[in-house]
Structures are given as structure tokens and as C-alpha cells.
Design a protein around this motif. Structure first.
Motif, PDB file in Angstrom:
ATOM      1  N   TYR A  61       0.856  -1.187   0.000  1.00  0.00           N
ATOM      2  CA  TYR A  61       0.000   0.000   0.000  1.00  0.00           C
ATOM      3  C   TYR A  61       0.889   1.234   0.000  1.00  0.00           C
ATOM      4  CZ  TYR A  61      -3.996  -2.935   1.111  1.00  0.00           C
ATOM      5  OH  TYR A  61      -4.984  -3.885   1.060  1.00  0.00           O
ATOM      6  N   GLU A  62       0.493   2.231  -0.751  1.00  0.00           N
ATOM      7  CA  GLU A  62       1.228   3.497  -0.795  1.00  0.00           C
ATOM      8  C   GLU A  62       0.258   4.611  -0.423  1.00  0.00           C
ATOM      9  OE1 GLU A  62       3.031   3.764  -4.665  1.00  0.00           O
ATOM     10  OE2 GLU A  62       4.039   1.836  -4.406  1.00  0.00           O
ATOM     11  N   PHE A  63       0.598   5.333   0.632  1.00  0.00           N
ATOM     12  CA  PHE A  63      -0.253   6.413   1.119  1.00  0.00           C
ATOM     13  C   PHE A  63       0.511   7.727   1.053  1.00  0.00           C
ATOM     14  CE2 PHE A  63      -1.259   2.588   3.648  1.00  0.00           C
ATOM     15  CZ  PHE A  63      -2.583   2.408   3.282  1.00  0.00           C
ATOM     16  N   ALA A  64      -0.204   8.797   0.892  1.00  0.00           N
ATOM     17  CA  ALA A  64       0.387  10.134   0.929  1.00  0.00           C
ATOM     18  C   ALA A  64      -0.559  11.027   1.723  1.00  0.00           C
ATOM     19  CB  ALA A  64       0.574  10.690  -0.466  1.00  0.00           C
ATOM     20  N   ARG A  65       0.015  11.895   2.541  1.00  0.00           N
ATOM     21  CA  ARG A  65      -0.785  12.859   3.297  1.00  0.00           C
ATOM     22  C   ARG A  65      -0.034  14.177   3.322  1.00  0.00           C
ATOM     23  NH1 ARG A  65       0.763  13.909   8.499  1.00  0.00           N
ATOM     24  NH2 ARG A  65       2.409  12.637   9.316  1.00  0.00           N
ATOM     25  N   PRO A  66      -0.758  15.281   3.467  1.00  0.00           N
ATOM     26  CA  PRO A  66      -0.068  16.574   3.534  1.00  0.00           C
ATOM     27  C   PRO A  66       0.900  16.597   4.709  1.00  0.00           C
ATOM     28  CG  PRO A  66      -2.431  16.880   3.302  1.00  0.00           C
ATOM     29  CD  PRO A  66      -2.201  15.415   3.548  1.00  0.00           C
ATOM     30  N   SER A  67       2.034  17.189   4.503  1.00  0.00           N
ATOM     31  CA  SER A  67       3.045  17.283   5.544  1.00  0.00           C
ATOM     32  C   SER A  67       2.629  18.290   6.603  1.00  0.00           C
ATOM     33  CB  SER A  67       4.379  17.710   4.940  1.00  0.00           C
ATOM     34  OG  SER A  67       5.331  17.896   5.956  1.00  0.00           O
ATOM     35  N   ARG A 122       6.938  -1.075   7.200  1.00  0.00           N
ATOM     36  CA  ARG A 122       6.565   0.273   6.775  1.00  0.00           C
ATOM     37  C   ARG A 122       7.821   1.074   6.466  1.00  0.00           C
ATOM     38  NH1 ARG A 122       8.538   2.929  10.848  1.00  0.00           N
ATOM     39  NH2 ARG A 122       8.240   2.161  12.942  1.00  0.00           N
ATOM     40  N   ASN A 123       7.649   2.096   5.606  1.00  0.00           N
ATOM     41  CA  ASN A 123       8.762   2.964   5.277  1.00  0.00           C
ATOM     42  C   ASN A 123       8.214   4.320   4.852  1.00  0.00           C
ATOM     43  OD1 ASN A 123      11.359   3.858   4.784  1.00  0.00           O
ATOM     44  ND2 ASN A 123      11.425   3.013   2.721  1.00  0.00           N
ATOM     45  N   GLY A 124       8.784   5.384   5.413  1.00  0.00           N
ATOM     46  CA  GLY A 124       8.418   6.740   5.020  1.00  0.00           C
ATOM     47  C   GLY A 124       7.949   7.591   6.180  1.00  0.00           C
ATOM     48  N   PRO A 125       8.100   8.906   6.066  1.00  0.00           N
ATOM     49  CA  PRO A 125       7.735   9.808   7.151  1.00  0.00           C
ATOM     50  C   PRO A 125       6.231   9.930   7.370  1.00  0.00           C
ATOM     51  CG  PRO A 125       8.399  11.078   5.227  1.00  0.00           C
ATOM     52  CD  PRO A 125       8.674   9.620   4.925  1.00  0.00           C
ATOM     53  N   GLY A 126       5.421   9.444   6.427  1.00  0.00           N
ATOM     54  CA  GLY A 126       3.974   9.510   6.589  1.00  0.00           C
ATOM     55  C   GLY A 126       3.390   8.337   7.343  1.00  0.00           C
ATOM     56  N   CYS A 127       4.219   7.400   7.785  1.00  0.00           N
ATOM     57  CA  CYS A 127       3.743   6.227   8.523  1.00  0.00           C
ATOM     58  C   CYS A 127       3.605   6.556  10.003  1.00  0.00           C
ATOM     59  CB  CYS A 127       4.673   5.040   8.317  1.00  0.00           C
ATOM     60  SG  CYS A 127       4.834   4.495   6.618  1.00  0.00           S
TER      61      CYS A 127
END
Length: 132
Positions: A61-67, A122-127
Motif C-alpha cells: 500500500y502506498e499512502f500520501a498525506r499533507p506534511s 513500513r517505510n516513510g515519514p507519513g507512517c
């Protein structure tokens, strides 16, 4: 305000902008371990990618959210003005601060064996997630 606290202000501001923790994210996603793969799909939707091999399936799964992090950017200014009967031109360098600094992404991968979730990564600052 005491001068020795001034260097800590940017760090305090960044900490105040934090909207969640990876520990809370892991706690919530960890509830899927041992559950049927179909439950993950029912709750999170169709995965971005799937991989099958060696008796296991990976659901990505790939998610994106506003920083929520502030944006900091350099700026150069050029100004024109007049004072009395003279005309002036000025230049300057500065540092700008703005709202959200873009998008924080998160890649979440579940491992499934025989139709049951066995682990996740998981990987990434949005997790991140906030406690409820």
C-alpha cells in the motif's frame, strides 16, 4: 525570555507540529497480524501492488498525506522606494517560513501466508498515527 532558551525555539516548534507517532501506527497496523488477508483489503482497499512467490503474498500500500512540517526556504528580495526627493534600490537575503512542506509518503507492505497476515513493514515519514 532567557537567552539560553532561544536556540531551542525552532526544535519546540517542530515538535509541536508533529501529528503522530510511528509507535501508534505500528500498534494499529499490528492488529492485522494473524487476521485474514481479506480483512486488510476490506479495510484499506485494493493494494497498490501484490507479489506472489515462495508460498507467500506481499500486499503493498502506498499512502500520501499533507506534511505537517513547516516549510523553510531561502528568499532573495529586491525593492524600490523613495524617500523625500531621492529614489533608492535595495536588495536583501532572507529565510522564509511557510505552512506544510509538501507531502509525507508511507509505503506499507503486509506479508501473507495461506491467506493470513504474518507480518508487516513500513517505510516513510507519513507512517504515523495519533493515539485515540
Amino acid at each position: 525570555m532567557p537567552r539560553r532558551l532561544l536556540p531551542a525555539l525552532p526544535l519546540l516548534a517542530l515538535a509541536a507540529c508533529s501529528s503522530g507517532t510511528t509507535a501508534e501506527f505500528d500498534r494499529r497496523i499490528g492488529t492485522y497480524v494473524g487476521r485474514p488477508e481479506t480483512e486488510v483489503v476490506a479495510n484499506l482497499g485494493v493494494p497498490s501492488r501484490t507479489y506472489d512467490g515462495d508460498g507467500r503474498r506481499l500486499l503493498q500500500y502506498e499512502f500520501a498525506r499533507p506534511s505537517s512540517r513547516p516549510a523553510v526556504f531561502p528568499s532573495i528580495g529586491l525593492g524600490f522606494g523613495s524617500f523625500g526627493s531621492g529614489v533608492g534600490v535595495g536588495t536583501g537575503l532572507g529565510l522564509g517560513f511557510g505552512g506544510g512542506g509538501g507531502v509525507d509518503g508511507c509505503v506499507l507492505v503486509f506479508e501473507s501466508r495461506e491467506g493470513r497476515i504474518t507480518s508487516f513493514n513500513r517505510n516513510g515519514p507519513g507512517c504515523v498515527a495519533t493515539a485515540t
